[in-house]
Design a protein around this motif. Structure first.
Motif, PDB file in Angstrom:
ATOM      1  N   VAL A 110       0.838  -1.211   0.000  1.00 54.51           N
ATOM      2  CA  VAL A 110       0.000   0.000   0.000  1.00 54.51           C
ATOM      3  C   VAL A 110       0.867   1.253   0.000  1.00 54.51           C
ATOM      4  CG1 VAL A 110      -1.644   1.359   1.370  1.00 54.51           C
ATOM      5  CG2 VAL A 110      -1.981  -1.102   1.103  1.00 54.51           C
ATOM      6  N   LEU A 111       1.924   1.224   0.783  1.00 54.34           N
ATOM      7  CA  LEU A 111       2.810   2.390   0.866  1.00 54.34           C
ATOM      8  C   LEU A 111       3.562   2.637  -0.443  1.00 54.34           C
ATOM      9  CD1 LEU A 111       4.144   1.888   4.489  1.00 54.34           C
ATOM     10  CD2 LEU A 111       2.756   3.800   3.662  1.00 54.34           C
ATOM     11  N   ILE A 112       3.875   1.570  -1.167  1.00 54.36           N
ATOM     12  CA  ILE A 112       4.521   1.735  -2.469  1.00 54.36           C
ATOM     13  C   ILE A 112       3.590   2.475  -3.426  1.00 54.36           C
ATOM     14  CG2 ILE A 112       5.256   0.471  -4.540  1.00 54.36           C
ATOM     15  CD1 ILE A 112       6.487  -1.622  -2.708  1.00 54.36           C
ATOM     16  N   VAL A 113       2.313   2.097  -3.393  1.00 61.77           N
ATOM     17  CA  VAL A 113       1.320   2.769  -4.237  1.00 61.77           C
ATOM     18  C   VAL A 113       1.212   4.244  -3.860  1.00 61.77           C
ATOM     19  CG1 VAL A 113      -1.128   2.865  -4.856  1.00 61.77           C
ATOM     20  CG2 VAL A 113      -0.006   0.648  -4.615  1.00 61.77           C
ATOM     21  N   GLU A 114       1.171   4.527  -2.564  1.00 63.51           N
ATOM     22  CA  GLU A 114       1.073   5.918  -2.103  1.00 63.51           C
ATOM     23  C   GLU A 114       2.322   6.711  -2.457  1.00 63.51           C
ATOM     24  OE1 GLU A 114      -1.572   7.487  -0.815  1.00 63.51           O
ATOM     25  OE2 GLU A 114      -2.593   5.604  -1.299  1.00 63.51           O
ATOM     26  N   ALA A 115       3.485   6.070  -2.389  1.00 63.98           N
ATOM     27  CA  ALA A 115       4.734   6.749  -2.738  1.00 63.98           C
ATOM     28  C   ALA A 115       4.751   7.146  -4.208  1.00 63.98           C
ATOM     29  CB  ALA A 115       5.921   5.836  -2.421  1.00 63.98           C
ATOM     30  N   ILE A 190      12.490  13.258  -2.512  1.00 64.18           N
ATOM     31  CA  ILE A 190      13.231  12.226  -1.781  1.00 64.18           C
ATOM     32  C   ILE A 190      12.341  11.519  -0.759  1.00 64.18           C
ATOM     33  CG2 ILE A 190      14.092  13.580   0.201  1.00 64.18           C
ATOM     34  CD1 ILE A 190      16.834  12.216  -0.321  1.00 64.18           C
ATOM     35  N   ASP A 191      11.248  12.192  -0.322  1.00 67.22           N
ATOM     36  CA  ASP A 191      10.333  11.609   0.659  1.00 67.22           C
ATOM     37  C   ASP A 191       9.649  10.344   0.108  1.00 67.22           C
ATOM     38  OD1 ASP A 191       8.867  11.958   3.292  1.00 67.22           O
ATOM     39  OD2 ASP A 191       7.174  11.992   1.898  1.00 67.22           O
ATOM     40  N   PRO A 192       8.999  10.403  -1.058  1.00 68.09           N
ATOM     41  CA  PRO A 192       8.412   9.172  -1.604  1.00 68.09           C
ATOM     42  C   PRO A 192       9.464   8.146  -2.015  1.00 68.09           C
ATOM     43  CG  PRO A 192       8.166  10.976  -3.168  1.00 68.09           C
ATOM     44  CD  PRO A 192       8.627  11.584  -1.872  1.00 68.09           C
ATOM     45  N   LEU A 193      10.652   8.624  -2.403  1.00 68.03           N
ATOM     46  CA  LEU A 193      11.723   7.694  -2.769  1.00 68.03           C
ATOM     47  C   LEU A 193      12.136   6.861  -1.559  1.00 68.03           C
ATOM     48  CD1 LEU A 193      13.849   6.596  -4.728  1.00 68.03           C
ATOM     49  CD2 LEU A 193      15.350   8.493  -4.049  1.00 68.03           C
ATOM     50  N   ILE A 194      12.279   7.512  -0.408  1.00 70.71           N
ATOM     51  CA  ILE A 194      12.635   6.811   0.827  1.00 70.71           C
ATOM     52  C   ILE A 194      11.552   5.806   1.193  1.00 70.71           C
ATOM     53  CG2 ILE A 194      12.949   7.093   3.320  1.00 70.71           C
ATOM     54  CD1 ILE A 194      14.240   9.832   2.639  1.00 70.71           C
ATOM     55  N   THR A 195      10.300   6.226   1.083  1.00 67.65           N
ATOM     56  CA  THR A 195       9.170   5.332   1.367  1.00 67.65           C
ATOM     57  C   THR A 195       9.213   4.099   0.480  1.00 67.65           C
ATOM     58  OG1 THR A 195       7.801   7.248   1.965  1.00 67.65           O
ATOM     59  CG2 THR A 195       6.652   5.187   1.491  1.00 67.65           C
ATOM     60  N   LEU A 196       9.495   4.304  -0.801  1.00 66.93           N
ATOM     61  CA  LEU A 196       9.566   3.197  -1.757  1.00 66.93           C
ATOM     62  C   LEU A 196      10.681   2.226  -1.399  1.00 66.93           C
ATOM     63  CD1 LEU A 196       8.527   2.034  -4.475  1.00 66.93           C
ATOM     64  CD2 LEU A 196      10.240   3.450  -5.617  1.00 66.93           C
ATOM     65  N   LEU A 197      11.862   2.755  -1.103  1.00 65.38           N
ATOM     66  CA  LEU A 197      13.014   1.912  -0.778  1.00 65.38           C
ATOM     67  C   LEU A 197      12.786   1.124   0.508  1.00 65.38           C
ATOM     68  CD1 LEU A 197      15.957   4.341  -1.660  1.00 65.38           C
ATOM     69  CD2 LEU A 197      15.162   2.369  -2.975  1.00 65.38           C
ATOM     70  N   ILE A 198      12.212   1.797   1.504  1.00 61.66           N
ATOM     71  CA  ILE A 198      11.937   1.125   2.780  1.00 61.66           C
ATOM     72  C   ILE A 198      10.946  -0.023   2.569  1.00 61.66           C
ATOM     73  CG2 ILE A 198      10.791   1.418   5.024  1.00 61.66           C
ATOM     74  CD1 ILE A 198      11.912   4.316   5.004  1.00 61.66           C
ATOM     75  N   SER A 199       9.902   0.249   1.815  1.00 58.69           N
ATOM     76  CA  SER A 199       8.867  -0.765   1.583  1.00 58.69           C
ATOM     77  C   SER A 199       9.413  -1.972   0.817  1.00 58.69           C
ATOM     78  CB  SER A 199       7.692  -0.145   0.818  1.00 58.69           C
ATOM     79  OG  SER A 199       7.092   0.885   1.576  1.00 58.69           O
ATOM     80  N   LEU A 200      10.239  -1.720  -0.192  1.00 55.62           N
ATOM     81  CA  LEU A 200      10.836  -2.816  -0.954  1.00 55.62           C
ATOM     82  C   LEU A 200      11.758  -3.663  -0.079  1.00 55.62           C
ATOM     83  CD1 LEU A 200      11.668  -1.008  -4.329  1.00 55.62           C
ATOM     84  CD2 LEU A 200       9.896  -2.746  -3.934  1.00 55.62           C
ATOM     85  N   TYR A 201      12.497  -3.005   0.787  1.00 52.28           N
ATOM     86  CA  TYR A 201      13.403  -3.714   1.701  1.00 52.28           C
ATOM     87  C   TYR A 201      12.607  -4.627   2.637  1.00 52.28           C
ATOM     88  CZ  TYR A 201      16.296  -4.477   5.818  1.00 52.28           C
ATOM     89  OH  TYR A 201      16.957  -5.047   6.874  1.00 52.28           O
ATOM     90  N   ILE A 202      11.520  -4.096   3.192  1.00 56.40           N
ATOM     91  CA  ILE A 202      10.712  -4.869   4.124  1.00 56.40           C
ATOM     92  C   ILE A 202      10.042  -6.050   3.422  1.00 56.40           C
ATOM     93  CG2 ILE A 202       8.688  -4.794   5.635  1.00 56.40           C
ATOM     94  CD1 ILE A 202       9.461  -1.889   6.275  1.00 56.40           C
TER      95      ILE A 202
END
Length: 308
Positions: A110-115, A190-202
């Motif tokens: 869900v967070l990837i979509v929002e990012a 950079i805010d949505p980029l960080i969200t995307l990277l964090i979500s992919l890692y998790i």
């Protein structure tokens, strides 16, 4: 004839690392820390306009639930076996791990979509507030990870909660770095980029837990070297063949193994000695916890290792 191990210890002594002594006080403080982080990041995310902070808050909220669920499951798993649950309650932890990991996988998606949406439509963000809130989250997450780190190595249930916390620790670092970049250079993307990277890692870390818990719940074969087992047993004196093998796990540490053993014609007392030798071999060389063997003399026409 079904021979169970009466002379050997079936008390699962090898399972002392299943964090049965998981501290209630430790869980309490981890839960309190995560509740504080969640509240701080929700307020901070709304005030600053940071999606990364809100994503971190969502993760921390799921952490609080996950850790509580892990603790309850850990206590249920320690209940003794009874007439209703002859295999015990150990799979309560596997169920908790599966639920925790699945929830985290869904939230990350869900967070990837929002990012992606935020990337397409950037919004102004208060970098200073981001830094303050992310710093609070980083310290609290680091303490929580430290508290559960030791237990996570030996228990899939606790590992699922630990992964929640580890993901949020990494997330807090990312949010902190993002806040600095936004404050100094105004790079709001950079805010949505960080969200995307964090979500992919998790998602990457969580997938392993989901795959392993599904295997256990579906009673997939235990990860054993079956050819080595067959070779080792069939080399034993008076053993002609081992066949119709079944193996499964009740949790990530406890392996059950059953099989038919074709032996030479002998007295029952002699067959028991052969069974004991096989059981010792399986436990000492392959880490198998529970062994059930059916001794027979030319009974099965199908001598395949695994019965179809």
């Amino acid at each position: 004839m079904s021979e169970h191990d009466h002379k050997h210890n079936h008390s699962e002594a090898g399972h002392t690392h299943d964090v049965s002594n998981l501290s209630g006080k430790k869980i309490f403080w981890v839960t309190v820390l995560n509740a504080i982080i969640t509240i701080a990041e929700i307020v901070g995310g709304i005030l600053s306009g940071s999606l990364a902070l809100l994503s971190d808050a969502v993760h921390n909220l799921s952490d609080t639930v996950a850790i509580g669920l892990s603790y309850v499951a850990n206590r249920i798993a320690q209940k003794p076996k009874d007439a209703k649950k002859t295999f015990g309650y150990q799979r309560a932890e596997i169920l908790a791990a599966f639920i925790n990991a699945t929830v985290l996988l869904v939230l990350s998606t869900v967070l990837i979509v929002e990012a992606i949406k935020r990337w397409q439509s950037p919004e102004s963000i208060n970098g200073t507030l981001m830094i303050i809130v992310a710093s609070i989250g980083l310290v609290a997450n680091f303490v929580s990870v430290f508290l559960l780190e030791k237990d996570s190595h030996e228990n899939l249930n606790i590992k699922s909660s630990y992964l929640h916390l580890l993901g949020d620790t990494v997330s807090s670092v990312g949010v902190l770095v993002g806040g600095v970049a936004i404050m100094l250079w105004g790079v709001v993307w950079i805010d949505p980029l960080i969200t995307l990277l964090i979500s992919l890692y998790i998602i990457k870390e969580t997938w392993h837990v989901i795959r392993k818990t599904v295997d256990i719940l579906m009673q997939s074969s235990a990860p054993l070297d079956y050819e080595a087992i067959k070779t080792g047993i069939e080399k034993m004196d008076k053993v002609k063949n081992i066949h119709h093998v079944h193996s499964w796990m009740t949790n990530e540490k406890t392996i059950y193994f059953e099989a038919h053993v074709d032996m030479e014609d002998m007295q029952l007392s002699e067959a028991e000695k052969v069974n004991e030798k096989i059981e010792d071999y399986l436990k000492e060389n392959h880490g198998i916890s529970h062994v059930t063997l059916q001794a027979e003399v030319d009974r099965c026409s199908d001598k395949k290792m695994f019965k179809i």
